[in-house]
Design a protein around this motif. Sequence first.
Motif, PDB file in Angstrom:
ATOM      1  N   ALA A   1       0.826  -1.205   0.000  1.00 47.72           N
ATOM      2  CA  ALA A   1       0.000   0.000   0.000  1.00 47.72           C
ATOM      3  C   ALA A   1       0.863   1.259   0.000  1.00 47.72           C
TER       4      ALA A   1
ATOM      5  N   SER B   1       2.272   1.834  -3.378  1.00 42.19           N
ATOM      6  CA  SER B   1       1.267   1.816  -4.455  1.00 42.19           C
ATOM      7  C   SER B   1       1.592   0.702  -5.450  1.00 42.19           C
ATOM      8  N   SER B   2       1.952  -0.459  -4.905  1.00 44.34           N
ATOM      9  CA  SER B   2       2.388  -1.588  -5.728  1.00 44.34           C
ATOM     10  C   SER B   2       1.197  -2.323  -6.325  1.00 44.34           C
ATOM     11  N   ARG B   3       1.409  -2.881  -7.520  1.00 42.54           N
ATOM     12  CA  ARG B   3       0.396  -3.711  -8.182  1.00 42.54           C
ATOM     13  C   ARG B   3       0.699  -5.202  -8.012  1.00 42.54           C
TER      14      ARG B   3
END
Length: 287
Positions: A112, A115-117
Amino acid sequence: MNCADVEALHAERWFHTIELPDGSCTPGVFDMRSCSARLDWPALTGARCLDVGTCDGFWAFEIERRGAAEVLAIDVDDPWQLDLPQEVRDRDIEELRRSAARRKKRFEMAAAARSSRVRRIACSVYDLDPAMHGVFDVIFCGTLLIHLRDPVRALRRIAGVCAGELMLLETVDARLDLLHPSSPCARLEPAPLQWWRANTAGLHAMLRLAGFEVLSTSPRFLTPHGAGLSSGRPQGARARASAWARTRLAASSAPLVTRSLGLVFGNYDVAIRARPRAGVRPAAVVL
């Protein structure tokens, strides 16, 4: 991130040192950033990748940072799936459950914050299945085999979903490397919660038996400790000296320094690039 988020992140006891957007890092027991810079990475740009045994997620996030199009990270959330001696599981099952929950929470917090995918799922390496998980261009497996009762079976499962290359980073028994450099061998239960610690030839043999061919093997190196080491249980003078030496000298690329320290500690690390042997297609690997 706001101040409360940063404080919450730093309040956790981390295994991995992970860089955060505000310039700080999680206080991990180990700091693998210098190790990543040394690795002979396969092409990651646009690749579909898998991180096996992700823990806090350092390697999954690093693979994403290096350009992977998709990263799946797997780890075990059910302690009954861990390869542990029965007496340890019976004695510590509640703490193992709490530890698994904390490990998952740390990954989610880091993802989080960055901002990782990266997508994380609960899955044992023994349960990898091309029909369920697909196949991957690059698979990373970091310091996992030493904790597995059946490392060859795990590598065969990895081969079953590998359409490209495997990057295996593993702890090696330095003394077996010195005494038996050409003979595959391993030490049983070299430390608590460890099953097998092989020499480099032993790792090569495991990969061959699992259907891989070795492409390259890195020089030996040491993984530095991170800031989180001091936040654990109190250490004696010898342990503090060992940790200091490992952290300060791990950056050295001198083979003699690495070999000497490895013999003192009993181990060092190597990274091996491998791919399924010609004619071995992922779905055709006997699992």
